[in-house]
Scaffold this motif. Sequence first.
Motif, PDB file in Angstrom:
ATOM      1  N   ASP A  39      40.598  26.854   5.055  1.00 45.03           N
ATOM      2  CA  ASP A  39      39.693  25.902   5.773  1.00 45.03           C
ATOM      3  C   ASP A  39      39.595  26.055   7.252  1.00 45.03           C
ATOM      4  OD1 ASP A  39      42.302  25.110   6.277  1.00 45.03           O
ATOM      5  OD2 ASP A  39      41.990  22.905   5.724  1.00 45.03           O
ATOM      6  N   THR A  50      35.103  21.838   3.108  1.00 48.38           N
ATOM      7  CA  THR A  50      36.447  21.131   2.904  1.00 48.38           C
ATOM      8  C   THR A  50      37.009  21.895   1.795  1.00 48.38           C
ATOM      9  OG1 THR A  50      35.698  19.370   1.637  1.00 48.38           O
ATOM     10  CG2 THR A  50      35.710  19.182   4.064  1.00 48.38           C
ATOM     11  N   VAL A  73      37.522  27.202  -1.154  1.00 49.56           N
ATOM     12  CA  VAL A  73      38.025  26.905   0.230  1.00 49.56           C
ATOM     13  C   VAL A  73      39.416  26.018  -0.161  1.00 49.56           C
ATOM     14  CG1 VAL A  73      37.750  25.494   2.369  1.00 49.56           C
ATOM     15  CG2 VAL A  73      35.785  26.554   1.199  1.00 49.56           C
TER      16      VAL A  73
END
Length: 78
Positions: A39, A50, A73
């Motif tokens: 991230d 996110t 992510v």
Amino acid sequence: MKVSSHEMVPTHEIIPREEIPLLLEKYDIKLQQLPKLLDTDPLVLEVEATPGDVLKITRMSPTAGETTYYRLVIATSP
């Protein structure tokens, strides 16, 4: 300067959450089997992804033409 504006950086876009199960089914994989992006990655920050988001990365290849990759992510360890 936006990282994505560099000519060598492929297109990154967030896959809508409702499409993730379809992607996983298509490739017969589990979410955690996708390659990871932290991230804190500059492009992850730029597209405002996110942890838990899946990014679709579209690259041009001189031999294969347009290719698509997917990355999950994940949060940076504290």
